[in-house]
Design an enzyme around this catalytic site. Structure first.
Site, PDB file in Angstrom:
ATOM      1  N   HIS A 528      44.433  39.435  43.073  1.00  0.00           N
ATOM      2  CA  HIS A 528      43.724  39.887  41.978  1.00  0.00           C
ATOM      3  C   HIS A 528      43.196  39.017  41.737  1.00  0.00           C
ATOM      4  CE1 HIS A 528      46.472  37.384  39.392  1.00  0.00           C
ATOM      5  NE2 HIS A 528      45.302  37.607  38.286  1.00  0.00           N
ATOM      6  N   HIS A 543      37.827  36.930  39.443  1.00  0.00           N
ATOM      7  CA  HIS A 543      38.842  37.315  38.937  1.00  0.00           C
ATOM      8  C   HIS A 543      39.298  39.057  38.845  1.00  0.00           C
ATOM      9  CE1 HIS A 543      41.800  39.000  36.225  1.00  0.00           C
ATOM     10  NE2 HIS A 543      42.737  38.155  36.334  1.00  0.00           N
TER      11      HIS A 543
END
Length: 621
Positions: A528, A543
């Site tokens: 992620h 992110h």
């Protein structure tokens, strides 16, 4: 309350102790220390103290800009120096340490002359300021309060005013003697002799059959200064030859008996004529250059104050005052300059973001418009080119106006808002045009200086931003989508910028690309997030989504490995948009600089609402 005891101890340390001090005086805002060996002074350390607004050397004189509280610092300095017993050479007795001195050039002698004039006139200024303002108050009381010129109150206040100027040779005689290192009482004695009613302005005098020219000495400056200069030569030579057993009473007798006749016959008349020439020269300049001369004075005063040469103008002012009872050149120009300087500092108060710098700009700006400009110049203008240029522009424009209307100041008071009453004529005519012109001059100076400073400051900020952007590293969008301010990200870690600053993107594609050439320094098992480091050391974090770590890596894939160097535009991560959204997670993606503590700020963010992969996002240094 400021700790001036600590400040004096700090000064003592970085001037190499009181043993390196010849003498110390002060003016309105500066502590002036005559240093024996300037090479032993750490001026950088002195400038670093928050209570010292500026530090400069003028020859061997160290000038520390303290502000209006300088008398307190001066008193503590003298007390601590006396307690240490290290002042080897006090100006009152003339015992200056003999040292081998390098050969002086023209510049050195010019600095000595300016230093002597400044050191002579500055200690006398409080008397002149008090007398001048009393005169202004008296004018107001007579004109508007109905004070009778025959009343006792008028007589007393008028005596205060007259004494301040009539006995000026006495004050200057003592001050000049002290500056030259001889007994100040002898200098005052010479001044008192000159203004004695049996000598001052008396015709047909002679001494040993030699004629004494008729000369008026009260309110003059140059005759007594020339006399004290001659006295110092006699004093130091006589001191060498008189036995110490009889020196106490014989030395002053010989000195005064030689000095007085030479002063009355030769030096006094020369000084008086020189004063007339100076007044005539200024009058000639004013007549031929007119308003331009006052405008020039208004523009260059910040430079004069910064170099300390403004003090050398006092003889010119007194020459004008003695001949015309007003000054229409130097003081009006300085009225424009002083208020412009204060206004420039106040403009910086509104531009500056730093709390300490704002406080300094505000306090020094208020002091400046009142007429005391050193804190503004050394605390603000010298550090802000925009303020210096703004003050010169405002002072020049207001000075031109003052010259055009022939503005006159009737008392020797540092020009500023506090000195406005001194622009009321002393003939009892009341608030004539001259008074109102002084108000207009101040208004022009303040408005123009404030506007020019603000304009120059904004140009400077804009230029700095452009230069910073040109020299910076540009970060490009790693994916396509809508631009979102970081503060609007629904995750406190990012919205409060705990991890760093940057921009977020609400993606419209499912591919993350390298935003620039960089090294992959971090990947995650959950796919992620990914970290990169540029060759210049900037560390970035991309992110993908909020709380997407909870997916455990499902529907996301990292395409690079840690330690791999990638080029801009290289695919580094991909994800399944529909599947992640169906699982209830937002894909808003912060792109932040994480090592801002290393000096990598984020600035010049994109103004676009939407970006494509590879578009400009923001800059960092």
């Amino acid at each position: 309350m400021q700790n001036y005891d600590e400040l004096v101890r700090y000064i003592e340390k970085w001037i190499n102790g009181f043993g390196n001090v010849k003498s110390v005086t002060h003016c309105a805002t500066r502590l002036r220390i005559q240093i024996i060996d300037p090479n032993k002074v750490n001026i950088a350390k002195l400038k670093a103290h928050k209570l010292i607004l500026g530090a400069v050397f003028r020859g061997s004189e160290l000038q520390l800009v303290i502000g209006p509280d300088v008398p307190k610092v001066y008193s503590i300095f003298n007390q601590q120096m006396a307690n240490n017993g290290e002042n080897k050479s006090k100006p009152s007795d003339g015992s200056i340490e003999k040292q081998s001195k390098p050969q002086k050039n023209v510049k050195d002698y010019a600095e000595i002359a300016v230093d002597f004039i400044s050191g002579t006139f500055v200690p006398v200024l409080p008397i002149l300021v008090a007398a001048g303002l009393v005169s202004a108050v008296l004018n107001i009381a007579v004109t508007f309060a109905g004070l009778s010129v025959k009343s006792g109150t008028y007589v007393v206040l008028n005596a205060v005013n007259n004494a301040g100027f009539y006995f000026l040779p006495i004050f200057l005689g003592g001050s000049a003697a002290r500056k030259l290192g001889i007994d100040s009482m002898m200098g005052m004695f010479l001044g008192a002799i000159l203004v004695n009613s049996s000598i001052d302005g008396v015709a047909n005098l002679s001494f040993l059959e030699m004629s004494i020219p008729k000369t008026t000495y009260n309110t003059t400056t140059i005759p007594v200064i020339l006399g004290v200069l001659f006295m110092s030569l006699i004093d130091k030579n006589v001191d060498k030859y008189i036995p110490k057993e009889v020196k106490f009473f014989l030395k002053p007798l010989i000195v005064i008996l030689i000095t007085v006749p030479v002063t009355l016959i030769l030096l006094g008349p020369i000084g008086s004529e020189l004063g007339n020439w100076i007044a005539a020269a200024l009058s000639f300049m004013y007549e031929h250059l007119g308003w331009i001369s006052v405008g020039i004075m208004g523009a260059v005063t910040p430079l004069l104050v910064m170099t300390g040469t403004n003090q050398a103008l006092f003889p010119l002012v007194f020459a004008m005052m003695a001949k015309f009872n007003y000054d229409s050149f130097v003081m009006p120009g300085m009225l424009a300059a002083n208020t412009a300087i204060g206004a420039a500092a106040l403009a910086i108060f509104f531009q500056e973001k730093n709390a300490d710098k704002k406080a300094l700009a505000l306090s020094s700006g208020i002091t400046g418009v009142m007429g005391i400009t050193e804190p503004s110049i050394f605390g603000v203008l010298i550090n802000y080119r925009s303020a210096f240029l703004g003050a010169m522009a405002g002072g020049g424009i207001a000075g031109i106006f003052a010259g055009l209307v022939q503005l006159k100041q009737y008392a020797v008071v540092s020009p500023g808002i506090a000195a406005i009453p001194t622009f009321i004529p002393t003939d009892g005519s009341g608030l004539n045009n001259n008074f109102w012109f002084s108000i207009v001059t101040i208004a022009i100076a303040v408005i123009c200086s404030f506007m020019f400073t603000t304009f120059f400051a904004k140009r400077t900020v804009s230029s700095k931003k452009i230069a910073k952007a040109n020299a910076s590293m540009k970060i490009f969008a790693p994916l396509s989508g809508n631009v979102v301010n970081l503060e609007n990200v629904d995750d406190e870690v990012f919205s409060t910028k705990m991890m760093g600053d940057g921009i977020a993107i609400e993606p419209s594609s499912d591919m993350v690309c390298a935003p620039l050439d960089a090294l992959i320094i971090m990947t995650t098992k959950t796919n992620h997030a990914i970290g990169l480091r540029t060759d210049s050391g900037v560390e970035l974090l991309i992110h993908v989504g909020i709380d997407t770590v909870e997916l455990g890596g499902k529907n996301m894939e990292t395409l690079v490995s840690e330690g791999e160097h990638v080029k801009k535009g290289t695919p580094i991560l991909k994800f399944n948009t529909n599947a992640i959204k169906k699982a209830g997670y937002r894909l808003i993606t912060p792109v932040i600089v994480t090592n801002m503590n290393d000096g990598h700020d984020v600035f010049s963010q994109t103004v676009q609402d939407n970006v494509e992969c590879g578009d400009y996002l923001y800059s960092t240094n």
